[in-house]
Write an enzyme that holds these catalytic residues in place. Structure first.
Site, short mmCIF file in Angstrom:
data_model
loop_
_atom_site.label_atom_id
_atom_site.label_comp_id
_atom_site.label_asym_id
_atom_site.label_seq_id
_atom_site.Cartn_x
_atom_site.Cartn_y
_atom_site.Cartn_z
CE LYS A 167 9.23 0.13 -1.00
NZ LYS A 167 10.02 -0.72 -0.12
CD GLU A 208 -7.71 -0.52 0.16
OE1 GLU A 208 -8.10 -0.44 1.35
OE2 GLU A 208 -8.49 -0.48 -0.80
CB CYS A 219 -4.92 -3.23 7.49
SG CYS A 219 -5.39 -4.56 6.40
CD GLU A 255 -2.98 0.74 11.88
OE1 GLU A 255 -2.22 1.57 11.35
OE2 GLU A 255 -3.58 -0.13 11.23
P1 NAP Z 1 4.43 1.74 5.73
O1 NAP Z 1 5.55 2.09 6.60
O2 NAP Z 1 3.51 2.82 5.29
O3 NAP Z 1 5.08 1.01 4.47
C1 NAP Z 1 4.33 0.49 3.41
C2 NAP Z 1 5.16 0.50 2.15
O4 NAP Z 1 5.45 1.86 1.79
C3 NAP Z 1 6.51 -0.19 2.30
O5 NAP Z 1 6.86 -0.79 1.09
C4 NAP Z 1 7.43 0.98 2.59
O6 NAP Z 1 8.78 0.73 2.27
C5 NAP Z 1 6.86 2.04 1.69
N1 NAP Z 1 7.16 3.41 2.06
C6 NAP Z 1 7.54 3.88 3.28
N2 NAP Z 1 7.76 5.20 3.22
C7 NAP Z 1 7.50 5.58 1.95
C8 NAP Z 1 7.56 6.83 1.27
N3 NAP Z 1 7.91 7.96 1.88
N4 NAP Z 1 7.24 6.85 -0.05
C9 NAP Z 1 6.88 5.72 -0.70
N5 NAP Z 1 6.83 4.52 -0.10
C10 NAP Z 1 7.12 4.45 1.21
O7 NAP Z 1 3.51 0.63 6.38
P2 NAP Z 1 3.96 -0.75 7.04
O8 NAP Z 1 4.54 -0.44 8.38
O9 NAP Z 1 4.76 -1.54 6.09
O10 NAP Z 1 2.56 -1.47 7.19
C11 NAP Z 1 1.72 -1.24 8.25
C12 NAP Z 1 0.61 -0.29 7.88
O11 NAP Z 1 -0.07 -0.73 6.71
C13 NAP Z 1 -0.46 -0.21 8.93
O12 NAP Z 1 -0.88 1.12 9.09
C14 NAP Z 1 -1.59 -1.04 8.35
O13 NAP Z 1 -2.86 -0.74 8.85
C15 NAP Z 1 -1.47 -0.75 6.92
N6 NAP Z 1 -2.10 -1.80 6.13
C16 NAP Z 1 -3.27 -1.51 5.48
C17 NAP Z 1 -3.91 -2.48 4.75
C18 NAP Z 1 -5.19 -2.16 4.02
O14 NAP Z 1 -5.50 -2.87 3.08
N7 NAP Z 1 -5.95 -1.15 4.40
C19 NAP Z 1 -3.36 -3.75 4.66
C20 NAP Z 1 -2.17 -4.03 5.34
C21 NAP Z 1 -1.55 -3.03 6.06
P3 NAP Z 1 9.80 0.14 3.38
O15 NAP Z 1 9.29 -1.18 3.76
O16 NAP Z 1 11.07 0.09 2.64
O17 NAP Z 1 9.79 1.11 4.52
#
Ligand code: NAP
Ligand code: MG
Length: 493
Positions: A174, A249, A283, A384
């Site tokens: 997904k 992550e 990130c 963040e």
């Molecule tokens: P996010 O809102 O947590 O979403 C990540 C993924 O999870 C998306 O596919 C999202 O779907 C899905 N998701 C959202 N709510 C969910 C739930 N309740 N259950 C299961 N899946 C769910 O994060 P983002 O805004 O896309 O990305 C930004 C964040 O990612 C930042 O905090 C960043 O630091 C972190 N990040 C970390 C790394 C690392 O390797 N440490 C790398 C890149 C990014 P939808 O898109 O459909 O909402």
């Protein structure tokens, strides 16, 4: 406008509900890239069923053969690199040099995984009994659920899917709702490269619907998630009910230390790239600059000057340095942190608002922003922000720099600029982070090195390198007794 579909059991299909959602260009919100199936639990169930059935055959394909298919994947991705990069820039905004890099990371990951098919080392260990042979071998786990964010739409899915497949697992993927087109291209390539039907499935849709349905599903054995800490915690809670293995992550609040003995122009290039590359939406973005007081005035004037010269715009244009925020909500969230910083008493020395002007009115652009006079306890120093905002904190010593750097719940990436080897090694020893760069910015991971963080950035696993293959396989311990009699361990020896 293109209508995209899910890919389940080797077939392109709509969501069972028939519903769709739109994917738009953050640099020009009028531009719709396509519609995608708004899937739900029932679609996930189909995909998991397909993956479960396909697992029985895929696990028996020799690992070097699985590696050959991943080698094809790398080749096809290389041939389509420019096309993928352009699509990625259109759907998520970062500049073309960066989206090309994102695809290249996928290619590197494919070739690395391909070669791992001829390793996947186990152990043989002497038995404590005569005429007995002991070994531990690596076996696939089953169905892997892969949930990914939008900021590295190709690289991050490949970090998970390629090792998962190489180890003999099947996949239900997904992608983020903001970057479904790049994700679809990845799945097309997997099919073209020879991945059999049912082995890799993609289900588009929202996180709480599709993502959560994958996490909850009793037939999904392992989850690999990259995203925000809040969602990661939720996933971990839900997955624990079926005792799934989970790799998380999550967020970061990365800092770059600049010592008084540093090469300042090198450190300047580093912080600009670290803080404003990918519009700060990494990130591993440099969100804090910990600047030695003796270098402070000189460095700050160079930094503000260079920051004000950064050119905002559509990432497809060669003249653009910084693209837009991913969507309106993200830009609002960034701006709310800028307001928090001002209320906390930090001083705004660059940016501080949405960007307008030629070619910017239809996108979610935000000015590259710098705060000085930031203290370690301010929220803008600890939380963040995920946007083009840099908080600068003055330090008097390496010890103070490391202590401020560690003063956050996160621990992903870190950097120190110094010419003093003793400072460098002390920083490597004392910084609490999964990654430390010496004389390089906080960003720049290579595919064949472990990637991940400590504290609330993750739960102890690593992607990338050799470590991710451990995550996607189980150890099976095997004893072969060729003595022809009952030998009892701990008793007969
Ligand atoms: P996010 O809102 O947590 O979403 C990540 C993924 O999870 C998306 O596919 C999202 O779907 C899905 N998701 C959202 N709510 C969910 C739930 N309740 N259950 C299961 N899946 C769910 O994060 P983002 O805004 O896309 O990305 C930004 C964040 O990612 C930042 O905090 C960043 O630091 C972190 N990040 C970390 C790394 C690392 O390797 N440490 C790398 C890149 C990014 P939808 O898109 O459909 O909402
Ligand atoms: Mg989009």
């Amino acid at each position: 406008m293109k209508k995209y579909q899910n890919f389940i059991n080797g077939k392109w299909v709509d969501a069972k509900s028939g519903q769709v959602f739109e994917n738009r260009n953050p640099a020009n919100w009028d531009e719709v890239i396509g519609t995608f199936p708004k899937s739900a639990k029932e679609d996930v169930n189909e995909a998991v069923k397909a993956a479960r059935t396909a697992f029985d055959k895929w696990r028996l394909v020799p690992a070097p053969k699985r590696g050959d298919i991943l080698k094809n994947v790398g080749d096809i991705m290389g041939a389509r690199k420019e096309e993928i990069a352009r699509t990625m820039t259109r759907e998520m905004g970062k500049v073309l040099v960066e989206t090309r890099g994102d695809v290249q990371e996928g290619i590197d990951t494919a070739y690395y995984a391909a070669s791992e098919g001829r390793r996947l080392f186990g152990h043989t260990v002497p038995s404590e009994l005569p005429n007995k042979f002991n070994m531990a071998i690596r076996v696939p786990i089953g169905v892997a659920g892969v949930v990914t964010p939008w900021n590295f739409p190709m690289a991050i899915p490949t970090w998970k899917i390629f090792p998962a497949l190489l180890c003999g697992n099947t996949v239900v993927f997904k992608p983020a709702s903001d970057t479904p087109a790049t994700a679809t291209m990845l799945v097309e390539i997997l099919m073209e490269a020879g991945v059999p039907e049912g082995v890799a499935n993609i289900v588009h849709g929202g996180g709480s619907d599709v993502g959560m349905a994958i996490v909850e599903h009793p037939d999904v054995d392992v989850i690999s998630f990259t995203g925000s800490t809040n969602v990661g915690i939720k996933i971990s809670e839900v997955a624990s009910k079926t005792l799934k293995r989970v790799s998380l992550e999550l967020g970061g609040k990365n800092a770059q230390i600049v010592m008084d003995d540093a090469d300042l122009s090198l450190a300047l290039d580093g912080v600009l790239w670290g803080a404003f590359g990918t519009t700060g939406q990494r990130c591993t973005a440099t969100s804090r600059l910990l600047l030695h007081e003796k270098a402070y005035d000189k460095f700050m004037s160079m930094l503000v000057d260079r920051t004000k010269k950064l050119r905002l715009g559509d990432g497809l244009l060669a003249t653009t340095d910084v693209g837009p925020c991913i969507h309106e909500g993200q830009r609002k969230s960034v701006h709310s942190y800028v307001e928090i910083g001002q209320k906390e008493g930090a001083k705004l020395v660059a940016g501080g608002g949405a960007a307008s002007g030629n070619g910017l009115s239809k996108g979610w652009f935000y000015q590259p922003t710098i705060f000085t006079d930031v203290t370690p306890e301010m929220r803008i120093a600890k939380e963040e922000i995920f946007g083009p905002v840099l908080s600068v904190i003055k330090i008097k010593s390496l010890e103070e720099g490391v202590s401020v750097l560690n003063n956050t719940i996160y621990g992903l990436s870190s950097s120190i600029y110094t010419k003093d080897i003793n400072n460098a090694f002390r920083a490597i020893r004392d910084i609490k982070a999964g990654i430390t760069y010496v004389n390089g910015p906080t960003i720049g991971a290579e595919a064949h090195m472990p990637f991940g963080g400590v504290k609330q950035t993750g739960n102890g696993h690593r992607e990338g390198g050799w470590t991710v293959f451990e995550f996607f396989s189980e150890w099976k311990t095997v004893y072969v007794d060729y003595s022809g009699k009952l030998q009892r361990a701990q008793i007969d020896n």
